[in-house]
Design a protein around this motif. Structure first.
Motif, mmCIF file in Angstrom:
data_model
loop_
_atom_site.group_PDB
_atom_site.id
_atom_site.type_symbol
_atom_site.label_atom_id
_atom_site.label_comp_id
_atom_site.label_asym_id
_atom_site.label_seq_id
_atom_site.Cartn_x
_atom_site.Cartn_y
_atom_site.Cartn_z
ATOM 1 N N THR A 1 -1.006 2.768 10.884
ATOM 2 C CA THR A 1 -0.513 4.122 10.625
ATOM 3 C C THR A 1 -0.841 5.054 11.779
ATOM 4 O OG1 THR A 1 -0.854 3.768 8.246
ATOM 5 C CG2 THR A 1 -0.554 6.039 8.983
ATOM 6 N N SER B 1 -8.229 5.114 1.954
ATOM 7 C CA SER B 1 -7.266 4.072 1.578
ATOM 8 C C SER B 1 -7.670 3.383 0.279
ATOM 9 C CB SER B 1 -7.144 3.032 2.692
ATOM 10 O OG SER B 1 -8.303 2.216 2.760
ATOM 11 N N PRO C 1 0.404 5.077 0.723
ATOM 12 C CA PRO C 1 -0.590 5.997 1.276
ATOM 13 C C PRO C 1 -0.665 7.312 0.510
ATOM 14 C CG PRO C 1 1.357 5.961 2.658
ATOM 15 C CD PRO C 1 1.539 4.875 1.641
ATOM 16 N N SER C 2 -1.867 7.807 0.339
ATOM 17 C CA SER C 2 -2.079 9.106 -0.286
ATOM 18 C C SER C 2 -2.022 10.192 0.786
ATOM 19 C CB SER C 2 -3.437 9.148 -0.985
ATOM 20 O OG SER C 2 -4.485 9.015 -0.032
ATOM 21 N N GLY D 1 -9.853 7.991 7.046
ATOM 22 C CA GLY D 1 -8.659 7.292 6.579
ATOM 23 C C GLY D 1 -8.992 5.962 5.939
ATOM 24 N N ILE E 1 -4.474 -1.159 7.927
ATOM 25 C CA ILE E 1 -3.438 -0.179 7.580
ATOM 26 C C ILE E 1 -3.710 1.149 8.274
ATOM 27 C CG2 ILE E 1 -4.553 0.713 5.485
ATOM 28 C CD1 ILE E 1 -0.780 0.023 5.987
ATOM 29 N N THR E 2 -4.977 1.474 8.475
ATOM 30 C CA THR E 2 -5.314 2.714 9.179
ATOM 31 C C THR E 2 -4.914 2.611 10.651
ATOM 32 O OG1 THR E 2 -7.178 3.089 7.673
ATOM 33 C CG2 THR E 2 -7.164 4.352 9.724
ATOM 34 N N THR F 1 -5.924 10.040 8.860
ATOM 35 C CA THR F 1 -5.429 9.148 9.913
ATOM 36 C C THR F 1 -4.680 9.923 10.983
ATOM 37 O OG1 THR F 1 -5.252 7.376 8.268
ATOM 38 C CG2 THR F 1 -4.121 7.044 10.355
ATOM 39 N N PHE G 1 0.832 -1.204 0.000
ATOM 40 C CA PHE G 1 0.000 0.000 0.000
ATOM 41 C C PHE G 1 0.865 1.252 0.000
ATOM 42 C CE2 PHE G 1 -2.220 3.253 2.629
ATOM 43 C CZ PHE G 1 -3.277 3.513 1.772
ATOM 44 N N PHE H 1 -5.219 10.064 2.817
ATOM 45 C CA PHE H 1 -5.213 8.985 3.819
ATOM 46 C C PHE H 1 -4.406 9.396 5.034
ATOM 47 C CE2 PHE H 1 -2.711 5.500 5.633
ATOM 48 C CZ PHE H 1 -3.713 4.678 6.107
ATOM 49 N N PHE H 2 -3.228 9.945 4.799
ATOM 50 C CA PHE H 2 -2.355 10.310 5.911
ATOM 51 C C PHE H 2 -2.985 11.425 6.745
ATOM 52 C CE2 PHE H 2 1.132 12.617 7.922
ATOM 53 C CZ PHE H 2 1.822 11.577 8.539
#
Length: 296
Positions: free
Chosen positions: A195, A181, A67-68, A177, A191-192, A75, A65, A71-72
């Motif tokens: 992170t 994703s 991350p965009s 987030g 993944i969320t 999150t 993955f 997304f970051f």
């Protein structure tokens, strides 16, 4: 059909796990301070969050993955808000009983419903709004101070209510987030979580290094008692995130109010804090609101 109701057991187990983690964290306040006890769920939860993410990605065959920025950002919002909320909740626990301190945070579903509607476009039905209000009223009745014991109540009440608002903001951030994703619900939730825990671990570690290295040193030395809190916290958070990925956050967090029932059981069995008739009435209202959510 099964997947449409999967969020219910996920939320119930997550709420129970969160109660256990809160109990363990509360016991660490005297040893490592409020910020140190807050950091337990992140520092010792991160290894388990990484493990859960690796297992989920491998089991689902998800590709690596990238991350965009969206997304970051979502999150990070969830992570920072949750860290602040946890610290305020633990501070409230220092001045009130375990049950009442937890109850003060539970205006959260109302705040979540408003935030989710404004930010995520999750518009609640009139039935759900009524159920949230009934459940929250039950929690407020449970947490209302006894006659003649209002002294010293304002501060923990303010801490608890602020904590609930930040927990609500964190739920919305993490849901954002998960959506950003673009993954299936299992890897998106994992993944969320990973992170978010990484962001929280870095930020709180830097804060303690700058302000209280002694607390960080004590926390590292207390790894035997901190590790269970981290493991239980990561597991509970993973289940919360799975539920967020499947259902609107207002539904999930309103059902999550059953945590107050688990907290009441902890108070009675571990801390010898008995529930009063008023608190029992509040529990009845809480359960009525939860039933309303499940049938909404």
């Amino acid at each position: 059909m099964l997947s449409s109701h999967l969020w219910i057991p996920l939320t119930l187990v997550a709420a129970f796990g969160q109660t256990l983690r809160n109990t363990l964290q509360r016991g660490l306040i005297a040893e490592v301070g409020t910020v140190g006890a807050t950091h337990v769920r992140f520092l010792y939860g991160l290894p388990f969050g990484i493990l859960l993410c690796v297992v989920v990605f491998a089991a689902t065959g998800t590709k690596p993955f990238v991350p965009s920025l969206s997304f970051f950002a979502w999150t990070a919002l969830g992570g920072v808000a949750q860290a602040l909320a946890t610290g305020l909740m633990l501070a409230a626990m220092r001045t009130k009983t375990f049950l009442v301190a937890i109850a003060y945070t539970k205006a959260e579903p109302i705040e979540i419903a408003i935030l989710a509607m404004l930010v995520l476009g999750e518009v609640p039905t009139p039935w759900l709004v009524g159920a949230i209000l009934v459940a929250t009223a039950g929690v407020m009745i449970m947490s209302w101070p006894k006659q003649g014991t209002t002294e010293g109540t304002l501060r923990p009440a303010a801490l608890g209510i602020a904590s609930g608002g930040l927990f609500g903001l964190s739920s919305v951030g993490f849901k954002g987030g998960i959506i950003a994703s673009g993954l299936g619900f299992l890897p998106a939730a994992s993944i969320t979580l990973m992170t978010g825990l990484a962001i929280q671990t870095v930020l709180l570690s830097l804060y303690l290094i700058a302000t209280d290295r002694g607390a960080l040193s004590k926390l590292l030395k207390a790894w035997r008692v901190s590790m269970p809190a981290g493991a239980i916290g990561a597991g509970a958070s993973q289940l919360w995130f799975f539920a967020f990925a499947l259902e609107p956050v207002a539904h999930v967090r309103t059902l999550g109010l059953v945590e107050i029932l688990f907290s009441a059981a902890v108070s009675r069995t571990l801390m010898k804090q008995m529930a009063s008739p008023r608190e029992i009435f509040g529990i009845v209202l809480l359960l009525a609101g939860v039933v309303g959510v499940l049938n909404g």
